[in-house]
Design an enzyme around this catalytic site. Structure first.
Site, PDB file in Angstrom:
ATOM      1  N   ARG A 145     -15.710 -12.078 -16.726  1.00  0.00           N
ATOM      2  CA  ARG A 145     -15.515 -11.653 -15.337  1.00  0.00           C
ATOM      3  C   ARG A 145     -16.153 -12.683 -14.402  1.00  0.00           C
ATOM      4  NH1 ARG A 145     -13.418  -6.934 -15.904  1.00  0.00           N
ATOM      5  NH2 ARG A 145     -12.987  -6.798 -13.688  1.00  0.00           N
TER       6      ARG A 145
ATOM      7  N   GLU B 190     -30.692 -21.738  -8.653  1.00  0.00           N
ATOM      8  CA  GLU B 190     -30.098 -21.874  -7.317  1.00  0.00           C
ATOM      9  C   GLU B 190     -29.831 -23.346  -7.020  1.00  0.00           C
ATOM     10  OE1 GLU B 190     -32.748 -19.867  -4.648  1.00  0.00           O
ATOM     11  OE2 GLU B 190     -31.832 -17.912  -5.020  1.00  0.00           O
TER      12      GLU B 190
ATOM     13  N   TYR C  16     -33.192 -19.061 -13.566  1.00  0.00           N
ATOM     14  CA  TYR C  16     -32.851 -19.221 -12.153  1.00  0.00           C
ATOM     15  C   TYR C  16     -32.390 -20.644 -11.903  1.00  0.00           C
ATOM     16  CZ  TYR C  16     -33.081 -15.445  -8.851  1.00  0.00           C
ATOM     17  OH  TYR C  16     -32.758 -14.344  -8.113  1.00  0.00           O
TER      18      TYR C  16
ATOM     19  N   LYS D  77      -8.600 -12.405 -15.563  1.00  0.00           N
ATOM     20  CA  LYS D  77      -7.253 -11.817 -15.637  1.00  0.00           C
ATOM     21  C   LYS D  77      -6.423 -12.690 -16.585  1.00  0.00           C
ATOM     22  CE  LYS D  77      -8.032  -9.538 -11.251  1.00  0.00           C
ATOM     23  NZ  LYS D  77      -7.718  -9.406  -9.820  1.00  0.00           N
TER      24      LYS D  77
ATOM     25  N   ASP E  28      -4.800 -17.134  -3.156  1.00  0.00           N
ATOM     26  CA  ASP E  28      -5.622 -16.363  -4.079  1.00  0.00           C
ATOM     27  C   ASP E  28      -4.768 -16.102  -5.319  1.00  0.00           C
ATOM     28  OD1 ASP E  28      -6.983 -14.443  -5.493  1.00  0.00           O
ATOM     29  OD2 ASP E  28      -7.389 -13.161  -3.771  1.00  0.00           O
TER      30      ASP E  28
ATOM     31  N   THR F 153      -9.798 -15.301  -9.945  1.00  0.00           N
ATOM     32  CA  THR F 153     -10.720 -14.661 -10.879  1.00  0.00           C
ATOM     33  C   THR F 153     -10.619 -15.448 -12.180  1.00  0.00           C
ATOM     34  OG1 THR F 153      -8.978 -13.221 -11.688  1.00  0.00           O
ATOM     35  CG2 THR F 153     -10.354 -12.349  -9.919  1.00  0.00           C
TER      36      THR F 153
HETATM   37  C1  LIG Z   1      -8.433  -9.037  -8.763  1.00  0.00           C
HETATM   38  C2  LIG Z   1      -8.251  -9.714  -7.481  1.00  0.00           C
HETATM   39  C3  LIG Z   1      -9.343 -10.140  -6.718  1.00  0.00           C
HETATM   40  C4  LIG Z   1     -10.754  -9.685  -6.924  1.00  0.00           C
HETATM   41  O1  LIG Z   1     -11.361  -9.943  -8.069  1.00  0.00           O
HETATM   42  P1  LIG Z   1     -12.756  -9.251  -8.422  1.00  0.00           P
HETATM   43  O2  LIG Z   1     -13.273 -10.146  -9.495  1.00  0.00           O
HETATM   44  O3  LIG Z   1     -12.438  -7.875  -8.858  1.00  0.00           O
HETATM   45  O4  LIG Z   1     -13.613  -9.296  -7.205  1.00  0.00           O
HETATM   46  C5  LIG Z   1      -9.100 -10.888  -5.574  1.00  0.00           C
HETATM   47  N1  LIG Z   1      -7.847 -11.172  -5.205  1.00  0.00           N
HETATM   48  C6  LIG Z   1      -6.778 -10.748  -5.893  1.00  0.00           C
HETATM   49  C7  LIG Z   1      -5.425 -11.095  -5.403  1.00  0.00           C
HETATM   50  C8  LIG Z   1      -6.941 -10.003  -7.048  1.00  0.00           C
HETATM   51  O5  LIG Z   1      -5.874  -9.546  -7.696  1.00  0.00           O
END
Ligand SMILES: *Cc1c(COP(=O)(O)O)cnc(C)c1O
Length: 426
Positions: A228, A49, A47, A222, A193, A219
């Site tokens: 993840r 936090e 933990y 990707k 994003d 993220t």
């Molecule tokens: C994949 C994605 C997310 C979310 O990612 P998670 O890890 O699945 O929550 C947020 N914004 C965009 C544009 C994405 O393509």
């Protein structure tokens, strides 16, 4: 304790599935073995936090070091002043940024989900559309490009507190400067994003959002090819980098707001084992090898788009600048749903996807989204893209012919033999 063979057998089956199939889901990748192994480490038990050097629990001296390493490496990759590596996912990162600077009921403006946007950019079924007042811009009907005029008109009309750019199914470059210009005019924040193209931005193969966007989220699993998870970044450190009337912030204030919004705002204890794996992945991104990988992604996407176009597939916007493309299948007389299902039978994994101005529902869709990050990690180059496109085309042209589909599956499985995946795992 007896080993749980039931679950481990399933994990091994998933490994075999990944080895034999053509993975074309644009948001997926294959993390390195050291990243995968690091996610299964004893830091899972801890933990922690709080943040490095300021925790609510004892015994954090060592996880402080891995988390600080992850922060430092991430800041180095994107040349940023602030990084938070604790968000459990991309959605969590977006939730934290919104919590940090918005009030419930504030208006936000993002790209429509059906035009390539993301659930967390204001969808009614998501916290972002329930807590805030969502508005959307679109892509143009003819070109399939972000309609900046519409964005500007809506921004001036609605005066949102935040404009969101970035998408899940958009294959083109963004004009961040233009978005910032109208944001400054109305006193809005800009959040980029970059969940999808982050790995390409990391290597300067796409325009950088950092100069123009107050906050950047991503993220890590990707194109960044890590475990993840999610991250939040802020670029600048100057007296009033945000030029806002209501938040007289310097970076320190904004950093504190952002840290507080992740923990305790939206999360409890950080996943320190995942953060250790993030640190490893960020180290990999800093290498020249990753530069080569990112360049190969673009080369493969270009070759794939060309091969699709030669077979009269309609790519939205006519092509791609990044790692993915969105294909409208209406001239091929097959829905996205059926295409996804029948390609799956041939061990080719893609996802159905709405196309702009789609006349079919999100469950059926007229299109598919195809991406190359995963097959590029497997070792494919431009020369392999023709086989990939030919295989997809044969299946989509004969979706009800079981022999054809079974034949393609066999060819795909044999083809994938040459691209070893985690050979160390036996
Ligand atoms: C994949 C994605 C997310 C979310 O990612 P998670 O890890 O699945 O929550 C947020 N914004 C965009 C544009 C994405 O393509």
């Amino acid at each position: 304790m007896q080993r749980d063979t039931l679950v481990f057998d399933l994990i091994n089956k998933e490994l075999e599935r990944q080895r034999h199939g053509l993975e074309l889901i644009a948001s997926e990748n294959f993390a390195s073995l050291q990243v995968i192994q690091a996610t299964g480490n004893v830091m899972m038990n801890k933990y922690a936090e709080g943040y490095p050097g300021r925790r609510y629990y004892g015994g954090c001296e060592i996880v402080d070091q891995t988390e600080q390493l992850a922060i430092d490496r991430l800041k180095q990759i994107f040349n940023c002043e602030y990084a938070n590596v604790q968000p459990h996912s991309g959605a969590q990162a977006n939730a934290a940024v919104m919590l940090a600077v918005l009030q419930p009921g504030d208006a936000i403006l993002g790209l429509d989900l059906s035009m390539g946007g993301h659930l967390t950019h204001g969808s009614g079924v998501n916290f972002s559309g329930k807590l805030y007042k969502p508005h959307f811009y679109a892509v143009t009907k003819n070109e399939g490009l972000v309609d900046y005029e519409m964005l500007e008109t809506k921004a001036r009309e609605i005066k949102p507190k935040m404009i969101i750019c970035g998408a899940s199914a958009y294959s083109r470059e963004w004009d961040y400067a233009r978005i910032r210009k109208v944001a400054d005019e109305i006193g809005a924040f800009v959040m980029c994003d970059m969940a999808h193209p982050a790995g390409l931005i990391a290597k300067n193969l796409l325009a950088s959002p950092f100069e123009h966007c107050h906050f950047v989220t991503s993220t890590t699993h990707k194109t960044l090819r890590g475990p993840r998870g999610g991250v939040i970044l802020i670029k600048k450190d100057s007296e009033n980098p945000f030029g806002l009337k209501d938040v007289k912030g310097n970076l320190r204030m904004m950093s504190n707001l952002m840290d507080m919004a992740v923990f305790p705002g939206t999360q409890g204890g950080p996943l320190e084992h995942e953060i250790a794996a993030k640190a490893i992945a960020f180290g990999e991104i800093l290498t020249d090898e990753f530069t080569g990988y990112a360049r190969q992604i673009i080369a493969n996407a270009q070759a794939m788009a060309k091969a699709f176009a030669e077979k009269d597939y309609q790519i939205i916007s006519g092509g791609t600048d990044n790692h993915l493309m969105l294909i409208d299948l209406r001239n091929k007389n097959i829905s996205g749903k059926k295409a996804e299902a029948v390609l799956g039978k041939a061990d080719i994994t893609i996802n159905k996807n709405m196309v702009p101005y789609d006349d079919k529902s999100a469950f059926v869709t007229s299109g598919i989204r195809v991406g190359v990050p995963a097959i590029t990690t497997r070792g494919m180059n431009e020369g392999h893209m023709q086989f990939v496109v030919n295989s997809i085309d044969k299946v989509l042209m004969n979706p009800d012919d079981e022999n054809v589909v079974a034949g393609i599956k066999k060819e795909v499985n044999e083809f994938m033999e040459q691209f070893k995946l985690y050979p160390e795992l036996g």
